[in-house]
Design an enzyme around this catalytic site. Sequence first.
Site, PDB file in Angstrom:
ATOM      1  N   LYS A 134      -2.191  -5.530  13.755  1.00 11.66           N
ATOM      2  CA  LYS A 134      -0.884  -5.406  13.265  1.00 11.66           C
ATOM      3  C   LYS A 134      -0.125  -4.225  13.821  1.00 11.66           C
ATOM      4  CE  LYS A 134       1.699  -3.910   9.314  1.00 11.66           C
ATOM      5  NZ  LYS A 134       1.866  -3.240   7.859  1.00 11.66           N
ATOM      6  N   TYR A 173      -0.644   1.856  15.347  1.00 15.11           N
ATOM      7  CA  TYR A 173       0.815   2.348  15.205  1.00 15.11           C
ATOM      8  C   TYR A 173       0.769   3.459  16.500  1.00 15.11           C
ATOM      9  CZ  TYR A 173       1.786  -0.171  10.944  1.00 15.11           C
ATOM     10  OH  TYR A 173       1.890  -1.332  10.125  1.00 15.11           O
ATOM     11  N   ASP A 226       0.830  -1.293   0.003  1.00 10.67           N
ATOM     12  CA  ASP A 226      -0.114  -0.126  -0.043  1.00 10.67           C
ATOM     13  C   ASP A 226       0.900   1.137   0.066  1.00 10.67           C
ATOM     14  OD1 ASP A 226       0.990  -0.953   2.584  1.00 10.67           O
ATOM     15  OD2 ASP A 226      -0.460   0.644   3.661  1.00 10.67           O
TER      16      ASP A 226
END
Length: 272
Positions: A184, A153, A33
């Site tokens: 993730k 994140y 991506d």
Amino acid sequence: MKMFDNIKNVGKLIRLERIFDKKSEKTVIIPMDHGVSSGPLDGLKDMRITTNAVADGGANAVLGHKGLVRHGHRGYGRDIGLIIHMSAGTSLSPDPNKKVIVTTVEDAMRLGADAVSLHVNVGAETDFEMYRDLGLISETCEQWGMPLIAMMYPRGPKIEDEKDPEVVAHAARLGAELGADIIKTNYTGDPDTFKEVVKGCPAPIVIAGGPKTNTDEEFLQMVKDAMHAGGKGVASGRNVFQHKDVKGITSAICKIVHEDVEVKEALKEIKI
């Protein structure tokens, strides 16, 4: 798969079986991506070539924006899973940490997706908007039986260390609490601290590959350590698609993730 025992949605379970290895119950995902956020990087200028290489190397799925389907489709039948990324933001933006939704779950289904993913920068000045998006999209995914991967994140003005175990644990837990099926996030750099991150998150965690490492051995050792600490796979982009031997490094990762081979043995898969 035992780790998905809490998921009762049959559609989700069927799709998850397409992107997780049956024996190891782990996954190797190759994110592609980066063209949206960073432009035409080396390794992604022809996505079909890269898709072919990682599929031949044994990756379980590729991840990218909906353009990946048009420009990277193999046409070889089902030999690799497809994850459609729903978030976008660019390095040219006044606020690169802000991610907006650029597609729908329904569109991902029309494109043949096995899962969708969403990017959340925990600690960004606009993080509350991304939390809202994650919560709402998780409901839509539940309605359609679509697995949801949340890229959580720690990034923002108050984040001094993106690998700090406490903030990584908070980010991972946040994603699970808001409805993600898979998280993730960053590997903390240490198996003992990452074990605590895994313990505190009810959803399985796939580690991010991170920036390109100095050596293959360094990267593969990180993967090995993370799997032994409870990680359920790896999602690595630049360390794969910018490698001189894309197929080889993919195969090496798969050997570690799915077969638990030693790093020295896995390195033999790399021919260049």
